[in-house]
Design an enzyme around this catalytic site. Sequence first.
Site, PDB file in Angstrom:
ATOM      1  N   PHE A  59       5.420  -2.281   1.821  1.00 17.50           N
ATOM      2  CA  PHE A  59       5.001  -2.169   0.429  1.00 17.50           C
ATOM      3  C   PHE A  59       4.277  -0.856   0.183  1.00 17.50           C
ATOM      4  O   PHE A  59       4.659  -0.068  -0.686  1.00 17.50           O
ATOM      5  CB  PHE A  59       4.103  -3.352   0.054  1.00 17.50           C
ATOM      6  CG  PHE A  59       3.415  -3.178  -1.273  1.00 17.50           C
ATOM      7  CD1 PHE A  59       4.143  -3.121  -2.453  1.00 17.50           C
ATOM      8  CD2 PHE A  59       2.023  -3.057  -1.340  1.00 17.50           C
ATOM      9  CE1 PHE A  59       3.506  -2.948  -3.683  1.00 17.50           C
ATOM     10  CE2 PHE A  59       1.383  -2.879  -2.566  1.00 17.50           C
ATOM     11  CZ  PHE A  59       2.129  -2.830  -3.733  1.00 17.50           C
ATOM     12  N   TRP A  60       3.270  -0.586   0.983  1.00 16.02           N
ATOM     13  CA  TRP A  60       2.409   0.565   0.689  1.00 16.02           C
ATOM     14  C   TRP A  60       3.137   1.902   0.827  1.00 16.02           C
ATOM     15  O   TRP A  60       2.756   2.875   0.193  1.00 16.02           O
ATOM     16  CB  TRP A  60       1.129   0.516   1.537  1.00 16.02           C
ATOM     17  CG  TRP A  60       0.170  -0.488   0.962  1.00 16.02           C
ATOM     18  CD1 TRP A  60      -0.175  -1.698   1.481  1.00 16.02           C
ATOM     19  CD2 TRP A  60      -0.502  -0.389  -0.298  1.00 16.02           C
ATOM     20  NE1 TRP A  60      -1.030  -2.362   0.629  1.00 16.02           N
ATOM     21  CE2 TRP A  60      -1.254  -1.578  -0.471  1.00 16.02           C
ATOM     22  CE3 TRP A  60      -0.552   0.576  -1.310  1.00 16.02           C
ATOM     23  CZ2 TRP A  60      -2.037  -1.822  -1.601  1.00 16.02           C
ATOM     24  CZ3 TRP A  60      -1.342   0.328  -2.437  1.00 16.02           C
ATOM     25  CH2 TRP A  60      -2.066  -0.848  -2.573  1.00 16.02           C
ATOM     26  N   ASN A 189     -10.705  -6.009  -7.271  1.00 12.26           N
ATOM     27  CA  ASN A 189     -11.525  -6.863  -6.407  1.00 12.26           C
ATOM     28  C   ASN A 189     -10.959  -8.282  -6.380  1.00 12.26           C
ATOM     29  O   ASN A 189     -10.098  -8.636  -7.195  1.00 12.26           O
ATOM     30  CB  ASN A 189     -12.974  -6.880  -6.925  1.00 12.26           C
ATOM     31  CG  ASN A 189     -13.978  -7.117  -5.804  1.00 12.26           C
ATOM     32  OD1 ASN A 189     -13.627  -7.580  -4.721  1.00 12.26           O
ATOM     33  ND2 ASN A 189     -15.231  -6.785  -6.067  1.00 12.26           N
ATOM     34  N   PHE A 190     -11.465  -9.085  -5.449  1.00  9.19           N
ATOM     35  CA  PHE A 190     -11.169 -10.521  -5.346  1.00  9.19           C
ATOM     36  C   PHE A 190      -9.681 -10.834  -5.174  1.00  9.19           C
ATOM     37  O   PHE A 190      -9.196 -11.840  -5.691  1.00  9.19           O
ATOM     38  CB  PHE A 190     -11.745 -11.275  -6.559  1.00  9.19           C
ATOM     39  CG  PHE A 190     -13.224 -11.057  -6.738  1.00  9.19           C
ATOM     40  CD1 PHE A 190     -14.117 -11.470  -5.766  1.00  9.19           C
ATOM     41  CD2 PHE A 190     -13.723 -10.396  -7.854  1.00  9.19           C
ATOM     42  CE1 PHE A 190     -15.483 -11.242  -5.901  1.00  9.19           C
ATOM     43  CE2 PHE A 190     -15.084 -10.162  -8.008  1.00  9.19           C
ATOM     44  CZ  PHE A 190     -15.964 -10.595  -7.031  1.00  9.19           C
ATOM     45  N   ILE A 193      -5.243 -15.097  -1.763  1.00 12.33           N
ATOM     46  CA  ILE A 193      -4.068 -15.970  -1.800  1.00 12.33           C
ATOM     47  C   ILE A 193      -4.377 -17.234  -0.993  1.00 12.33           C
ATOM     48  O   ILE A 193      -4.943 -17.156   0.113  1.00 12.33           O
ATOM     49  CB  ILE A 193      -2.836 -15.226  -1.216  1.00 12.33           C
ATOM     50  CG1 ILE A 193      -2.469 -14.067  -2.150  1.00 12.33           C
ATOM     51  CG2 ILE A 193      -1.657 -16.166  -1.027  1.00 12.33           C
ATOM     52  CD1 ILE A 193      -1.374 -13.168  -1.635  1.00 12.33           C
ATOM     53  N   SER A 199       1.614 -14.615   3.712  1.00 17.58           N
ATOM     54  CA  SER A 199       2.784 -13.965   4.344  1.00 17.58           C
ATOM     55  C   SER A 199       4.075 -14.185   3.571  1.00 17.58           C
ATOM     56  O   SER A 199       5.158 -14.227   4.156  1.00 17.58           O
ATOM     57  CB  SER A 199       2.953 -14.444   5.798  1.00 17.58           C
ATOM     58  OG  SER A 199       1.791 -14.168   6.505  1.00 17.58           O
ATOM     59  N   LEU A 202       3.292 -12.179  -1.607  1.00 18.47           N
ATOM     60  CA  LEU A 202       2.704 -12.399  -2.930  1.00 18.47           C
ATOM     61  C   LEU A 202       1.672 -11.307  -3.255  1.00 18.47           C
ATOM     62  O   LEU A 202       1.517 -10.922  -4.421  1.00 18.47           O
ATOM     63  CB  LEU A 202       2.056 -13.793  -2.957  1.00 18.47           C
ATOM     64  CG  LEU A 202       1.605 -14.358  -4.293  1.00 18.47           C
ATOM     65  CD1 LEU A 202       2.687 -14.249  -5.359  1.00 18.47           C
ATOM     66  CD2 LEU A 202       1.181 -15.820  -4.123  1.00 18.47           C
TER      67      LEU A 202
HETATM   68  C1  LIG Z   1      -5.428 -10.283   1.747  1.00 22.20           C
HETATM   69  C2  LIG Z   1      -4.376 -11.321   1.386  1.00 22.20           C
HETATM   70  C3  LIG Z   1      -4.344 -11.488  -0.119  1.00 22.20           C
HETATM   71  C4  LIG Z   1      -3.022 -10.820   1.886  1.00 22.20           C
HETATM   72  O1  LIG Z   1      -2.074 -11.828   1.644  1.00 22.20           O
HETATM   73  P1  LIG Z   1      -0.893 -12.154   2.699  1.00 22.20           P
HETATM   74  O2  LIG Z   1      -0.240 -13.394   2.261  1.00 22.20           O
HETATM   75  O3  LIG Z   1      -1.504 -12.114   4.065  1.00 22.20           O
HETATM   76  O4  LIG Z   1       0.080 -10.900   2.613  1.00 22.20           O
HETATM   77  P2  LIG Z   1       1.473 -10.772   1.810  1.00 22.20           P
HETATM   78  O5  LIG Z   1       2.586 -11.264   2.656  1.00 22.20           O
HETATM   79  O6  LIG Z   1       1.367 -11.373   0.480  1.00 22.20           O
HETATM   80  O7  LIG Z   1       1.551  -9.169   1.645  1.00 22.20           O
HETATM   81  C5  LIG Z   1       1.490  -8.315   2.736  1.00 22.20           C
HETATM   82  C6  LIG Z   1       1.244  -6.921   2.220  1.00 22.20           C
HETATM   83  O8  LIG Z   1      -0.057  -6.857   1.605  1.00 22.20           O
HETATM   84  C7  LIG Z   1      -0.813  -5.816   2.228  1.00 22.20           C
HETATM   85  N1  LIG Z   1      -2.227  -6.198   2.242  1.00 22.20           N
HETATM   86  C8  LIG Z   1      -2.834  -7.077   3.056  1.00 22.20           C
HETATM   87  N2  LIG Z   1      -4.150  -7.135   2.766  1.00 22.20           N
HETATM   88  C9  LIG Z   1      -4.358  -6.275   1.760  1.00 22.20           C
HETATM   89  C10 LIG Z   1      -5.502  -5.887   1.042  1.00 22.20           C
HETATM   90  N3  LIG Z   1      -6.707  -6.400   1.312  1.00 22.20           N
HETATM   91  N4  LIG Z   1      -5.365  -4.992   0.060  1.00 22.20           N
HETATM   92  C11 LIG Z   1      -4.157  -4.458  -0.227  1.00 22.20           C
HETATM   93  N5  LIG Z   1      -3.024  -4.777   0.446  1.00 22.20           N
HETATM   94  C12 LIG Z   1      -3.133  -5.676   1.418  1.00 22.20           C
HETATM   95  C13 LIG Z   1      -0.236  -5.728   3.605  1.00 22.20           C
HETATM   96  O9  LIG Z   1      -0.522  -4.485   4.213  1.00 22.20           O
HETATM   97  C14 LIG Z   1       1.238  -5.907   3.343  1.00 22.20           C
HETATM   98  O10 LIG Z   1       1.821  -4.735   2.824  1.00 22.20           O
HETATM   99  P3  LIG Z   1       2.675  -3.741   3.809  1.00 22.20           P
HETATM  100  O11 LIG Z   1       3.967  -4.434   4.083  1.00 22.20           O
HETATM  101  O12 LIG Z   1       2.855  -2.464   3.052  1.00 22.20           O
HETATM  102  O13 LIG Z   1       1.842  -3.586   5.026  1.00 22.20           O
HETATM  103  C15 LIG Z   1      -4.680 -12.696   2.052  1.00 22.20           C
HETATM  104  O14 LIG Z   1      -4.644 -12.547   3.446  1.00 22.20           O
HETATM  105  C16 LIG Z   1      -6.014 -13.279   1.668  1.00 22.20           C
HETATM  106  O15 LIG Z   1      -6.158 -13.901   0.624  1.00 22.20           O
HETATM  107  N6  LIG Z   1      -7.037 -13.101   2.545  1.00 22.20           N
HETATM  108  C17 LIG Z   1      -8.376 -13.605   2.330  1.00 22.20           C
HETATM  109  C18 LIG Z   1      -9.071 -12.796   1.269  1.00 22.20           C
HETATM  110  C19 LIG Z   1      -9.058 -11.315   1.562  1.00 22.20           C
HETATM  111  O16 LIG Z   1      -9.226 -10.879   2.688  1.00 22.20           O
HETATM  112  N7  LIG Z   1      -8.878 -10.528   0.487  1.00 22.20           N
HETATM  113  C20 LIG Z   1      -8.851  -9.090   0.568  1.00 22.20           C
HETATM  114  C21 LIG Z   1     -10.202  -8.596   0.286  1.00 22.20           C
HETATM  115  S1  LIG Z   1     -10.188  -6.848   0.404  1.00 22.20           S
END
Ligand SMILES: CC(C)(COP(=O)(O)OP(=O)(O)OC[C@H]1O[C@@H](n2cnc3c(N)ncnc32)[C@H](O)[C@@H]1OP(=O)(O)O)[C@@H](O)C(=O)NCCC(=O)NCCS
Length: 467
Positions: A59-60, A189-190, A193, A199, A202
Site C-alpha cells: 500500500f505505502w 489519529n485513532f 480495526i 489483515s 481494511l
Molecule cells: C494498525 C491496524 C489498524 C492495522 O490493521 P491490520 O488489519 O493489521 O492491517 P491491514 O491488513 O488492514 O493493512 C495493512 C497495511 O496497513 C499498514 N499499516 C499498519 N499499521 C499502520 C499504521 N499504524 N499506520 C498506517 N499504516 C499502517 C501496513 O503497513 C500495511 O500496508 P503495506 O502493505 O503498505 O505495508 C490494526 O493492527 C489495529 O487496529 N491495531 C491496534 C491499534 C493501532 O495500533 N493503531 C495504530 C495506532 S498508530
Amino acid sequence: MEESNTTQNHLPTSNDPSLSKSNLNLDKATVSELLTKLRIAELPSDDSRGPKDVESYKFWKTQPVPQFNEEGDKSRGGAIRMINLDEVPKDPYPLLDGFEWATIDPENETEVGELYELLSKHYVEDDDSTFRLTYSPVFLRWALTSPGWQKQWHIGVRASTSQKLVAFISGVPANISIHAQTVKVIEINFLCIHKRLRSKRLAPLLIREITRRCYLQGIYQAIYTAAAVLPTPVASCRYYHRPLNWLKLYETGFSHLPANSTKARQIAKYHLPSTTQTPGLRPMQADDLGAVHELLERYLQRFDISPTFSIDELRHWLFLEADRPKEGASKRVVWAFVVEHPETQEITDVVSFYAIESAALSHSQHNVIRTAYLYYYASTESTQNLQQRLQGLINDALISAKKAQFDVFNALRLQDNDLFLEKLRFGRGDGQLNYYLFNYRVNPVANENHSDCLDSQRPGGMGVIML
Ligand SMILES: CC(C)(COP(=O)(O)OP(=O)(O)OC[C@H]1O[C@@H](n2cnc3c(N)ncnc32)[C@H](O)[C@@H]1OP(=O)(O)O)[C@@H](O)C(=O)NCCC(=O)NCCS
C-alpha cells in the site's frame, strides 16, 4: 537490569547511557550529517513492527510519501503530488461486503460511547497484551472537536446487519510550521480495526477514504504517528517514563525491580516534594491565554517542525476544563500551569500535560495505570539558564501530576526534553514513536543528542505533540 517492555508507555531502564554527557557533546555538524544519512535500515527494529523490504509495503509504496533511501536534497521541502480535484472520486470507496461507512459525531454521547467501546477493546496494546491504552470518552470528545473539526473526518465502519462499529480513523485540521513554512494538514489519529477484522487490508481503505475526503476539502497534507515503521519517518523518538507511584507500577508488572535495588530504595529514588517549587507557578486561567499564545509561538520556533496555534486552538487544547466544568476533576484530560513573575506579573513560562489511562489486562488488584503525558511547554528564560529553568518547571509538572493521582509521567525524546530527562529520573522506554508526513517531502529531523539546545537559539528537531 534492562526493564523489558515494548509498548509506547512502558517502563524502561532509567540508566540511559545515550543521555550521558559525552553524547550531549556531539556538535551540530555531526548531528546534521547523521540525520541526513537517516535510512530505514538505521531505524530501530527491536520488535515485529520493524522495517520490511521496501517492495513489501504494497500500500505505502503507492502513496505520496517519501520512499526509503530516496536520494537528493530535500532541505527545502514541498508537496510530493499535486492533486487534481477532477481526478478525486466524489463517492466513498467500496467496502467489503457486509460493511458500511459511518461517521462518528464526537458530540453525540452514544456515538462517542461506541468509539470508546471499540478503542478500549482493540486499540494499542503492548506485545504481551498486559496493558492497553484507554482513551476516556471525555478525552475522545476533546481530541476530535478542535477548531475546524468536521464529522465527515471521523470515519467509522459498521457491520451492516448489527450496526456494530468495527473500525475507525479520525482527522482534525491543524497548521504546522515545517522549516518556517506553514503547511495546512490533517492530524490523523485513532486508526483502529476490530481484532477479528485484521489483515484484510481494511487499514489502507480507511486511509484512502480519509485522504479522499480531505482532498475534497482542500487539505492535501497530513501528519500522523505510529510505532510501526512505514515509509518514511520524518522523526523518530524514544519514549521515556518517570515513575510517580513506583510500587503500583511494580505490582502491575509495568515496572521491574532492578537486581541491585530494593523496593524501599526504588520508592525513595522516585520520591517527590509535596509542593511545587517554582515561585509564581499556578494553574493557567482564561486570562492567560494571550500571553501563553505569544510565549508558545515564540518558543516553538526553536524546532524544525512545530504547531502553529490560533488563540481558539490553544483555548481548546489547554482549556477544556474551563469550557466544560461539569465534567469534574476525575474526568479531566488536560492540566496547564503558568509561571507569573511575582513582581512584574509577566507570564514567563507554561507547562502542560494530558491524561490517558492504560488498562492493566491481567491484574486483579489494579485495573488501570494513570499516565500523564508531557504536552506543550515554553519559557522566556535565556538559553544559558534554560536547562535549569526547565528542570524546575518539569519537576513541578511531576509534583502536580503526582498530586493528581497519576502513576507515571511519560515524555518523548523531542523538543528540549534532553535538558531534563536524565536529571529528573526519567527512564528510557522500549517504545519508539515515528512521525510521518503525508504528501510532503522534507529531510528527516533529529531529536536525540541535540546538545546544541544548551548554547543555541534553535536546537531543531520535532516540536509537534500528537495525542
Ligand atoms: C494498525 C491496524 C489498524 C492495522 O490493521 P491490520 O488489519 O493489521 O492491517 P491491514 O491488513 O488492514 O493493512 C495493512 C497495511 O496497513 C499498514 N499499516 C499498519 N499499521 C499502520 C499504521 N499504524 N499506520 C498506517 N499504516 C499502517 C501496513 O503497513 C500495511 O500496508 P503495506 O502493505 O503498505 O505495508 C490494526 O493492527 C489495529 O487496529 N491495531 C491496534 C491499534 C493501532 O495500533 N493503531 C495504530 C495506532 S498508530
